[in-house]
Design an enzyme around this catalytic site. Structure first.
Site, PDB file in Angstrom:
ATOM      1  N   LYS A   9       0.820  -1.209   0.000  1.00  8.72           N
ATOM      2  CA  LYS A   9       0.000   0.000   0.000  1.00  8.72           C
ATOM      3  C   LYS A   9       0.863   1.273   0.000  1.00  8.72           C
ATOM      4  O   LYS A   9       2.065   1.230   0.297  1.00  8.72           O
ATOM      5  CB  LYS A   9      -0.934  -0.037   1.217  1.00  8.72           C
ATOM      6  CG  LYS A   9      -1.949  -1.204   1.176  1.00  8.72           C
ATOM      7  CD  LYS A   9      -2.922  -1.145   2.354  1.00  8.72           C
ATOM      8  CE  LYS A   9      -3.942  -2.267   2.283  1.00  8.72           C
ATOM      9  NZ  LYS A   9      -4.946  -2.180   3.383  1.00  8.72           N
ATOM     10  N   TYR A  49     -12.140  -2.111  -3.704  1.00  9.12           N
ATOM     11  CA  TYR A  49     -12.622  -2.299  -2.328  1.00  9.12           C
ATOM     12  C   TYR A  49     -14.142  -2.152  -2.228  1.00  9.12           C
ATOM     13  O   TYR A  49     -14.659  -1.814  -1.163  1.00  9.12           O
ATOM     14  CB  TYR A  49     -11.921  -1.314  -1.395  1.00  9.12           C
ATOM     15  CG  TYR A  49     -10.591  -1.808  -0.851  1.00  9.12           C
ATOM     16  CD1 TYR A  49     -10.515  -2.983  -0.092  1.00  9.12           C
ATOM     17  CD2 TYR A  49      -9.415  -1.101  -1.056  1.00  9.12           C
ATOM     18  CE1 TYR A  49      -9.306  -3.434   0.425  1.00  9.12           C
ATOM     19  CE2 TYR A  49      -8.188  -1.542  -0.529  1.00  9.12           C
ATOM     20  CZ  TYR A  49      -8.154  -2.712   0.203  1.00  9.12           C
ATOM     21  OH  TYR A  49      -6.961  -3.158   0.734  1.00  9.12           O
ATOM     22  N   PHE A  57     -15.491   3.690   6.967  1.00 14.49           N
ATOM     23  CA  PHE A  57     -14.146   4.115   6.564  1.00 14.49           C
ATOM     24  C   PHE A  57     -13.908   3.994   5.060  1.00 14.49           C
ATOM     25  O   PHE A  57     -12.788   4.195   4.584  1.00 14.49           O
ATOM     26  CB  PHE A  57     -13.074   3.311   7.313  1.00 14.49           C
ATOM     27  CG  PHE A  57     -13.198   1.809   7.143  1.00 14.49           C
ATOM     28  CD1 PHE A  57     -12.696   1.164   6.022  1.00 14.49           C
ATOM     29  CD2 PHE A  57     -13.814   1.045   8.124  1.00 14.49           C
ATOM     30  CE1 PHE A  57     -12.810  -0.203   5.860  1.00 14.49           C
ATOM     31  CE2 PHE A  57     -13.939  -0.341   7.973  1.00 14.49           C
ATOM     32  CZ  PHE A  57     -13.429  -0.961   6.838  1.00 14.49           C
ATOM     33  N   ARG A  85      -1.611 -14.201   4.561  1.00 14.97           N
ATOM     34  CA  ARG A  85      -2.314 -13.487   5.630  1.00 14.97           C
ATOM     35  C   ARG A  85      -1.585 -13.641   6.964  1.00 14.97           C
ATOM     36  O   ARG A  85      -1.577 -12.726   7.794  1.00 14.97           O
ATOM     37  CB  ARG A  85      -3.778 -13.935   5.708  1.00 14.97           C
ATOM     38  CG  ARG A  85      -4.562 -13.457   4.479  1.00 14.97           C
ATOM     39  CD  ARG A  85      -6.040 -13.735   4.573  1.00 14.97           C
ATOM     40  NE  ARG A  85      -6.725 -12.931   5.564  1.00 14.97           N
ATOM     41  CZ  ARG A  85      -7.154 -11.677   5.364  1.00 14.97           C
ATOM     42  NH1 ARG A  85      -6.946 -11.074   4.201  1.00 14.97           N
ATOM     43  NH2 ARG A  85      -7.783 -11.027   6.304  1.00 14.97           N
ATOM     44  N   THR A  91      -5.111  -7.026  10.901  1.00 16.96           N
ATOM     45  CA  THR A  91      -5.442  -5.767  10.221  1.00 16.96           C
ATOM     46  C   THR A  91      -4.915  -4.555  10.992  1.00 16.96           C
ATOM     47  O   THR A  91      -4.315  -3.649  10.417  1.00 16.96           O
ATOM     48  CB  THR A  91      -6.977  -5.634  10.070  1.00 16.96           C
ATOM     49  OG1 THR A  91      -7.475  -6.833   9.460  1.00 16.96           O
ATOM     50  CG2 THR A  91      -7.353  -4.433   9.227  1.00 16.96           C
ATOM     51  N   ARG A 102       2.742  -6.255   9.278  1.00 19.25           N
ATOM     52  CA  ARG A 102       2.010  -5.140   9.887  1.00 19.25           C
ATOM     53  C   ARG A 102       2.576  -4.756  11.243  1.00 19.25           C
ATOM     54  O   ARG A 102       2.597  -3.571  11.599  1.00 19.25           O
ATOM     55  CB  ARG A 102       0.518  -5.474   9.947  1.00 19.25           C
ATOM     56  CG  ARG A 102      -0.140  -5.324   8.565  1.00 19.25           C
ATOM     57  CD  ARG A 102      -1.491  -5.930   8.522  1.00 19.25           C
ATOM     58  NE  ARG A 102      -2.248  -5.574   7.316  1.00 19.25           N
ATOM     59  CZ  ARG A 102      -3.334  -6.199   6.919  1.00 19.25           C
ATOM     60  NH1 ARG A 102      -3.801  -7.219   7.629  1.00 19.25           N
ATOM     61  NH2 ARG A 102      -3.969  -5.824   5.829  1.00 19.25           N
ATOM     62  N   ASN A 112      -2.029   0.311   6.745  1.00 18.93           N
ATOM     63  CA  ASN A 112      -1.461  -0.917   7.291  1.00 18.93           C
ATOM     64  C   ASN A 112      -0.605  -1.702   6.297  1.00 18.93           C
ATOM     65  O   ASN A 112      -0.476  -2.915   6.376  1.00 18.93           O
ATOM     66  CB  ASN A 112      -2.559  -1.779   7.920  1.00 18.93           C
ATOM     67  CG  ASN A 112      -3.618  -2.203   6.918  1.00 18.93           C
ATOM     68  OD1 ASN A 112      -3.546  -1.850   5.752  1.00 18.93           O
ATOM     69  ND2 ASN A 112      -4.582  -2.975   7.376  1.00 18.93           N
ATOM     70  N   HIS A 115      -2.191  -5.424   1.565  1.00 17.20           N
ATOM     71  CA  HIS A 115      -3.473  -6.103   1.379  1.00 17.20           C
ATOM     72  C   HIS A 115      -3.185  -7.528   0.950  1.00 17.20           C
ATOM     73  O   HIS A 115      -2.228  -7.770   0.218  1.00 17.20           O
ATOM     74  CB  HIS A 115      -4.309  -5.425   0.280  1.00 17.20           C
ATOM     75  CG  HIS A 115      -5.413  -6.306  -0.242  1.00 17.20           C
ATOM     76  ND1 HIS A 115      -6.610  -6.417   0.398  1.00 17.20           N
ATOM     77  CD2 HIS A 115      -5.462  -7.176  -1.292  1.00 17.20           C
ATOM     78  CE1 HIS A 115      -7.370  -7.299  -0.253  1.00 17.20           C
ATOM     79  NE2 HIS A 115      -6.686  -7.770  -1.283  1.00 17.20           N
ATOM     80  N   GLU A 126      -9.408 -10.932  -7.657  1.00 12.77           N
ATOM     81  CA  GLU A 126      -8.459  -9.833  -7.453  1.00 12.77           C
ATOM     82  C   GLU A 126      -7.250  -9.954  -8.383  1.00 12.77           C
ATOM     83  O   GLU A 126      -6.726  -8.941  -8.857  1.00 12.77           O
ATOM     84  CB  GLU A 126      -8.015  -9.798  -5.989  1.00 12.77           C
ATOM     85  CG  GLU A 126      -9.152  -9.346  -5.065  1.00 12.77           C
ATOM     86  CD  GLU A 126      -8.774  -9.341  -3.593  1.00 12.77           C
ATOM     87  OE1 GLU A 126      -9.649  -9.022  -2.780  1.00 12.77           O
ATOM     88  OE2 GLU A 126      -7.605  -9.654  -3.267  1.00 12.77           O
TER      89      GLU A 126
HETATM   90  P1  GTP Z   1      -7.007  -6.150   3.418  1.00  9.43           P
HETATM   91  O1  GTP Z   1      -6.027  -7.215   3.122  1.00  9.43           O
HETATM   92  O2  GTP Z   1      -6.509  -4.771   3.037  1.00  9.43           O
HETATM   93  O3  GTP Z   1      -8.375  -6.448   2.855  1.00  9.43           O
HETATM   94  O4  GTP Z   1      -7.090  -6.122   5.002  1.00  9.43           O
HETATM   95  P2  GTP Z   1      -7.891  -7.078   5.974  1.00  9.43           P
HETATM   96  O5  GTP Z   1      -8.530  -8.182   5.209  1.00  9.43           O
HETATM   97  O6  GTP Z   1      -6.962  -7.431   7.084  1.00  9.43           O
HETATM   98  O7  GTP Z   1      -8.993  -6.089   6.553  1.00  9.43           O
HETATM   99  P3  GTP Z   1     -10.478  -5.777   6.026  1.00  9.43           P
HETATM  100  O8  GTP Z   1     -10.760  -6.502   4.756  1.00  9.43           O
HETATM  101  O9  GTP Z   1     -11.407  -5.943   7.166  1.00  9.43           O
HETATM  102  O10 GTP Z   1     -10.379  -4.210   5.725  1.00  9.43           O
HETATM  103  C1  GTP Z   1      -9.834  -3.761   4.500  1.00  9.43           C
HETATM  104  C2  GTP Z   1      -8.952  -2.579   4.761  1.00  9.43           C
HETATM  105  O11 GTP Z   1      -9.748  -1.489   5.195  1.00  9.43           O
HETATM  106  C3  GTP Z   1      -7.904  -2.744   5.865  1.00  9.43           C
HETATM  107  O12 GTP Z   1      -6.731  -3.367   5.450  1.00  9.43           O
HETATM  108  C4  GTP Z   1      -7.629  -1.306   6.250  1.00  9.43           C
HETATM  109  O13 GTP Z   1      -6.702  -0.707   5.355  1.00  9.43           O
HETATM  110  C5  GTP Z   1      -8.984  -0.665   6.056  1.00  9.43           C
HETATM  111  N1  GTP Z   1      -9.675  -0.541   7.351  1.00  9.43           N
HETATM  112  C6  GTP Z   1     -10.233  -1.526   8.097  1.00  9.43           C
HETATM  113  N2  GTP Z   1     -10.750  -1.037   9.228  1.00  9.43           N
HETATM  114  C7  GTP Z   1     -10.518   0.307   9.195  1.00  9.43           C
HETATM  115  C8  GTP Z   1     -10.810   1.389  10.066  1.00  9.43           C
HETATM  116  O14 GTP Z   1     -11.397   1.230  11.122  1.00  9.43           O
HETATM  117  N3  GTP Z   1     -10.392   2.645   9.652  1.00  9.43           N
HETATM  118  C9  GTP Z   1      -9.749   2.864   8.476  1.00  9.43           C
HETATM  119  N4  GTP Z   1      -9.378   4.093   8.127  1.00  9.43           N
HETATM  120  N5  GTP Z   1      -9.462   1.859   7.635  1.00  9.43           N
HETATM  121  C10 GTP Z   1      -9.824   0.612   7.985  1.00  9.43           C
HETATM  122 MG    MG Z   2      -9.775  -7.906   3.479  1.00  7.10          MG
END
Ligand code: GTP
Ligand code: MG
Length: 138
Positions: A9, A49, A57, A85, A91, A102, A112, A115, A126
């Site tokens: 990212k 997304y 968010f 993962r 996350t 992370r 973070n 992805h 994807e």
């Molecule tokens: P990805 O691999 O990026 O999909 O991450 P993930 O699978 O661990 O998390 P998830 O799919 O739940 O959320 C997708 C992305 O949204 C996260 O990686 C974060 O970058 C963002 N995100 C999640 N929760 C928050 C939040 O509370 N605030 C903000 N600003 N971003 C968030």
């Molecule tokens: Mg995700």
């Protein structure tokens, strides 16, 4: 073998962490079979997304993902989706285990650093979002 999509990212590309993160994947036994550095438009980031479009968010996430270059990669290996993962960590970096990407590099739950696809079906979608078959070289 399995394949998964990874995105380094903008918070990480800005801090010149592409190589350090790629090394984490390779050290975990994952092979980078495709890679490119691109900058997404907010529209493209929002489309990627889309599953999160009703989350509070979403706007922040879309704009962040379009705020700088990203490096999209296809990782291949045994249980690549789960392994990626695991290497990424939780996350929220506050919850991420020692040694994960992370934990070491992420700045916040939003910024973070990486992805990773979360299931076989999403990995397939994807990968196709970013790469043609010709670009995957195992
Ligand atoms: P990805 O691999 O990026 O999909 O991450 P993930 O699978 O661990 O998390 P998830 O799919 O739940 O959320 C997708 C992305 O949204 C996260 O990686 C974060 O970058 C963002 N995100 C999640 N929760 C928050 C939040 O509370 N605030 C903000 N600003 N971003 C968030
Ligand atoms: Mg995700």
């Amino acid at each position: 073998v399995e394949r998964t999509l990874s995105i380094i990212k903008p918070d990480a590309t800005k801090r010149n962490l592409t190589g350090a993160i790629a090394k984490k994947f390779e050290d975990a036994g994952l092979r980078i079979v495709a890679a490119k550095r691109i900058q997404l438009t907010p529209e493209q980031a929002g489309k990627f997304y889309e599953v999160h479009k009703d989350r509070p968010f979403f706007g922040e996430l879309r704009d962040f993902m379009a705020s700088g270059p990203v490096v999209v990669q296809v990782l291949e290996g045994e249980n690549a989706i789960a392994k990626n993962r695991e290497v990424m960590g939780a996350t929220n970096p506050k919850d991420a285990a020692e040694g994960t990407i992370r934990k070491e590099f992420a700045q916040s739950v939003g910024e973070n650093s990486v992805h990773g696809s979360d299931a076989a079906e999403t990995a397939k979608e994807e990968i196709a979002f970013f790469f043609s078959g010709l670009e995957l070289v195992g």
